[in-house]
Design a protein around this motif. Structure first.
Motif, mmCIF file in Angstrom:
data_model
loop_
_atom_site.group_PDB
_atom_site.id
_atom_site.type_symbol
_atom_site.label_atom_id
_atom_site.label_comp_id
_atom_site.label_asym_id
_atom_site.label_seq_id
_atom_site.Cartn_x
_atom_site.Cartn_y
_atom_site.Cartn_z
ATOM 1 N N ARG A 64 8.804 22.067 -46.530
ATOM 2 C CA ARG A 64 8.017 23.263 -46.229
ATOM 3 C C ARG A 64 8.404 24.354 -47.227
ATOM 4 N NH1 ARG A 64 3.572 24.154 -43.799
ATOM 5 N NH2 ARG A 64 4.247 22.532 -42.402
ATOM 6 N N LEU A 65 7.428 24.852 -47.964
ATOM 7 C CA LEU A 65 7.667 25.921 -48.939
ATOM 8 C C LEU A 65 6.813 27.118 -48.538
ATOM 9 C CD1 LEU A 65 7.563 23.922 -52.308
ATOM 10 C CD2 LEU A 65 9.569 24.721 -51.052
ATOM 11 N N ASP A 66 7.427 28.022 -47.797
ATOM 12 C CA ASP A 66 6.702 29.211 -47.355
ATOM 13 C C ASP A 66 6.714 30.312 -48.399
ATOM 14 O OD1 ASP A 66 6.062 28.069 -44.861
ATOM 15 O OD2 ASP A 66 8.032 28.626 -44.071
ATOM 16 N N ASP A 67 7.658 30.245 -49.336
ATOM 17 C CA ASP A 67 7.820 31.321 -50.308
ATOM 18 C C ASP A 67 8.321 30.727 -51.625
ATOM 19 O OD1 ASP A 67 8.444 33.610 -51.760
ATOM 20 O OD2 ASP A 67 9.845 34.413 -50.275
ATOM 21 N N ILE A 68 7.568 30.912 -52.699
ATOM 22 C CA ILE A 68 7.967 30.351 -53.993
ATOM 23 C C ILE A 68 9.178 31.065 -54.581
ATOM 24 C CG2 ILE A 68 5.687 29.476 -54.558
ATOM 25 C CD1 ILE A 68 5.393 31.917 -56.467
ATOM 26 N N TYR A 69 9.610 32.147 -53.965
ATOM 27 C CA TYR A 69 10.796 32.868 -54.428
ATOM 28 C C TYR A 69 12.055 32.402 -53.699
ATOM 29 C CZ TYR A 69 7.542 35.844 -56.871
ATOM 30 O OH TYR A 69 6.552 36.302 -57.708
ATOM 31 N N THR A 70 11.933 31.361 -52.881
ATOM 32 C CA THR A 70 13.080 30.798 -52.181
ATOM 33 C C THR A 70 13.735 29.749 -53.076
ATOM 34 O OG1 THR A 70 12.045 31.149 -50.020
ATOM 35 C CG2 THR A 70 13.828 29.529 -50.132
ATOM 36 N N PRO A 71 15.014 29.928 -53.428
ATOM 37 C CA PRO A 71 15.673 28.957 -54.309
ATOM 38 C C PRO A 71 15.951 27.642 -53.587
ATOM 39 C CG PRO A 71 17.244 30.626 -53.597
ATOM 40 C CD PRO A 71 15.895 31.040 -53.059
ATOM 41 N N LEU A 72 15.857 26.570 -54.347
ATOM 42 C CA LEU A 72 16.077 25.221 -53.813
ATOM 43 C C LEU A 72 17.185 24.516 -54.580
ATOM 44 C CD1 LEU A 72 12.378 23.908 -53.677
ATOM 45 C CD2 LEU A 72 13.696 24.940 -51.805
ATOM 46 N N TRP A 73 17.857 23.597 -53.899
ATOM 47 C CA TRP A 73 18.695 22.589 -54.532
ATOM 48 C C TRP A 73 17.879 21.308 -54.512
ATOM 49 C CZ3 TRP A 73 22.503 23.907 -57.359
ATOM 50 C CH2 TRP A 73 23.425 24.878 -56.979
ATOM 51 N N VAL A 74 17.766 20.648 -55.652
ATOM 52 C CA VAL A 74 17.038 19.390 -55.748
ATOM 53 C C VAL A 74 17.991 18.350 -56.328
ATOM 54 C CG1 VAL A 74 15.060 18.210 -56.767
ATOM 55 C CG2 VAL A 74 14.846 20.597 -56.051
ATOM 56 N N SER A 75 18.106 17.223 -55.644
ATOM 57 C CA SER A 75 18.986 16.138 -56.090
ATOM 58 C C SER A 75 18.184 14.867 -56.254
ATOM 59 C CB SER A 75 20.087 15.882 -55.055
ATOM 60 O OG SER A 75 20.875 17.023 -54.854
ATOM 61 N N GLY A 76 18.562 14.075 -57.255
ATOM 62 C CA GLY A 76 17.905 12.793 -57.457
ATOM 63 C C GLY A 76 18.044 12.316 -58.883
ATOM 64 N N GLY A 77 17.271 11.293 -59.196
ATOM 65 C CA GLY A 77 17.331 10.693 -60.521
ATOM 66 C C GLY A 77 16.395 11.387 -61.492
ATOM 67 N N LEU A 78 16.962 11.912 -62.567
ATOM 68 C CA LEU A 78 16.196 12.617 -63.594
ATOM 69 C C LEU A 78 15.693 11.617 -64.622
ATOM 70 C CD1 LEU A 78 15.442 15.552 -64.539
ATOM 71 C CD2 LEU A 78 17.410 15.372 -66.072
ATOM 72 N N LYS A 79 14.477 11.824 -65.092
ATOM 73 C CA LYS A 79 13.895 10.982 -66.132
ATOM 74 C C LYS A 79 13.363 11.863 -67.253
ATOM 75 C CE LYS A 79 12.013 7.804 -62.713
ATOM 76 N NZ LYS A 79 10.787 7.361 -62.069
ATOM 77 N N VAL A 80 13.545 11.396 -68.478
ATOM 78 C CA VAL A 80 12.842 12.023 -69.584
ATOM 79 C C VAL A 80 11.422 11.497 -69.483
ATOM 80 C CG1 VAL A 80 12.587 12.136 -72.085
ATOM 81 C CG2 VAL A 80 14.872 12.240 -71.058
ATOM 82 N N GLU A 81 10.490 12.374 -69.151
ATOM 83 C CA GLU A 81 9.099 11.971 -68.915
ATOM 84 C C GLU A 81 8.191 13.149 -69.246
ATOM 85 O OE1 GLU A 81 6.367 10.892 -65.039
ATOM 86 O OE2 GLU A 81 8.426 10.163 -65.050
ATOM 87 N N GLN A 82 7.321 12.947 -70.208
ATOM 88 C CA GLN A 82 6.379 13.999 -70.571
ATOM 89 C C GLN A 82 5.274 14.053 -69.514
ATOM 90 O OE1 GLN A 82 6.959 16.006 -73.331
ATOM 91 N NE2 GLN A 82 8.851 14.831 -73.450
ATOM 92 N N VAL A 83 5.099 15.219 -68.917
ATOM 93 C CA VAL A 83 4.094 15.431 -67.875
ATOM 94 C C VAL A 83 3.212 16.583 -68.328
ATOM 95 C CG1 VAL A 83 3.716 16.093 -65.471
ATOM 96 C CG2 VAL A 83 5.705 14.699 -66.076
ATOM 97 N N SER A 84 1.916 16.388 -68.250
ATOM 98 C CA SER A 84 1.001 17.454 -68.624
ATOM 99 C C SER A 84 -0.144 17.491 -67.630
ATOM 100 C CB SER A 84 0.463 17.208 -70.036
ATOM 101 O OG SER A 84 -0.341 18.290 -70.436
ATOM 102 N N ASN A 85 -0.400 18.674 -67.096
ATOM 103 C CA ASN A 85 -1.590 18.867 -66.262
ATOM 104 C C ASN A 85 -2.171 20.235 -66.595
ATOM 105 O OD1 ASN A 85 -0.263 20.854 -64.694
ATOM 106 N ND2 ASN A 85 0.346 19.384 -63.134
ATOM 107 N N ASP A 86 -3.188 20.641 -65.858
ATOM 108 C CA ASP A 86 -3.840 21.924 -66.144
ATOM 109 C C ASP A 86 -2.884 23.112 -66.016
ATOM 110 O OD1 ASP A 86 -6.235 20.746 -66.712
ATOM 111 O OD2 ASP A 86 -7.121 21.135 -64.743
ATOM 112 N N LEU A 87 -1.865 22.970 -65.193
ATOM 113 C CA LEU A 87 -0.967 24.084 -64.930
ATOM 114 C C LEU A 87 0.166 24.190 -65.949
ATOM 115 C CD1 LEU A 87 -0.337 26.395 -62.963
ATOM 116 C CD2 LEU A 87 1.089 24.791 -61.692
ATOM 117 N N ALA A 88 0.767 23.064 -66.322
ATOM 118 C CA ALA A 88 1.957 23.140 -67.170
ATOM 119 C C ALA A 88 2.242 21.826 -67.878
ATOM 120 C CB ALA A 88 3.166 23.523 -66.325
ATOM 121 N N ASP A 89 3.157 21.913 -68.822
ATOM 122 C CA ASP A 89 3.710 20.747 -69.505
ATOM 123 C C ASP A 89 5.194 20.719 -69.173
ATOM 124 O OD1 ASP A 89 1.262 20.195 -70.794
ATOM 125 O OD2 ASP A 89 1.742 21.619 -72.386
ATOM 126 N N ALA A 90 5.694 19.545 -68.828
ATOM 127 C CA ALA A 90 7.113 19.384 -68.524
ATOM 128 C C ALA A 90 7.655 18.207 -69.318
ATOM 129 C CB ALA A 90 7.317 19.166 -67.028
#
Length: 177
Positions: free
Chosen positions: A134-160
């Motif tokens: 649940r994300l009620d506020d985009i200004y709420t900081p998060l901790w995210v854990s998991g497996g990171l991948k080098v992966e080029q992602v592109s959509n209308d909003l952003a490139d990662a």
């Protein structure tokens, strides 16, 4: 023998539930990008998007004319496949039928979705979290854990330049600081 078995079980469960050490956002940038970012002149935030108005496609995409480091998708090969825990702020993309975010960009500073220019692609992580949060506020900081991948992602909003299959996403608590 029984005491030894119980001790081993306790130690194993401690390691399984212990959080990963924090990964710094700069760890995702090659050293030459870090140096270029430090030497970069101040950037103007005087654009229509700075007021929260997105009238054309692009959203978090970089405008033309910025220093090259602001477009960098250069990654750190040693980060590919690494299990990390990183703090950041969400930019929601998709949600499940309960309204929980299952796909979002994680950015290093609050308001990256409305203050331009956005971070370079190697400072954006696409987070996949099928469980949803649940994300009620985009200004709420998060901790995210998991497996990171080098992966080029592109959509209308952003490139990662990175994607992360999250095993855990949680709100940063005051005790974490």
């Amino acid at each position: 023998m029984r005491r030894l078995s119980i001790l081993v079980l306790l130690l194993c469960s401690t390691f399984v539930h212990a959080e990963l050490p924090e990964t710094d956002w700069l760890d995702l940038m090659p050293p030459e990008d870090q140096r270029a970012l430090e030497a970069m002149p101040e950037i103007s935030h005087d654009t229509p998007e700075a007021g929260g108005t997105f009238t054309s496609k692009g959203g978090l995409k970089q405008p033309q004319g910025l220093p090259a480091v602001m477009y960098s998708a250069k990654t750190v090969a040693a980060m590919d496949g690494k299990r990390i825990r990183i703090g950041g702020y969400p930019v929601p993309l998709e949600s499940n039928d309960k309204g929980d975010s299952t796909l979002f960009f994680l950015v290093p500073y609050p308001g990256a979705c409305i203050h331009v220019p956005p971070p370079p692609p190697n400072q954006l992580i696409l987070v996949r979290y099928p469980q949803g949060i649940r994300l009620d506020d985009i200004y709420t900081p998060l901790w995210v854990s998991g497996g990171l991948k080098v992966e080029q992602v592109s959509n209308d909003l952003a490139d990662a330049a990175y994607a992360l299959d999250a095993s855990q996403v949680r709100v940063v608590q005051e005790d974490d600081l």
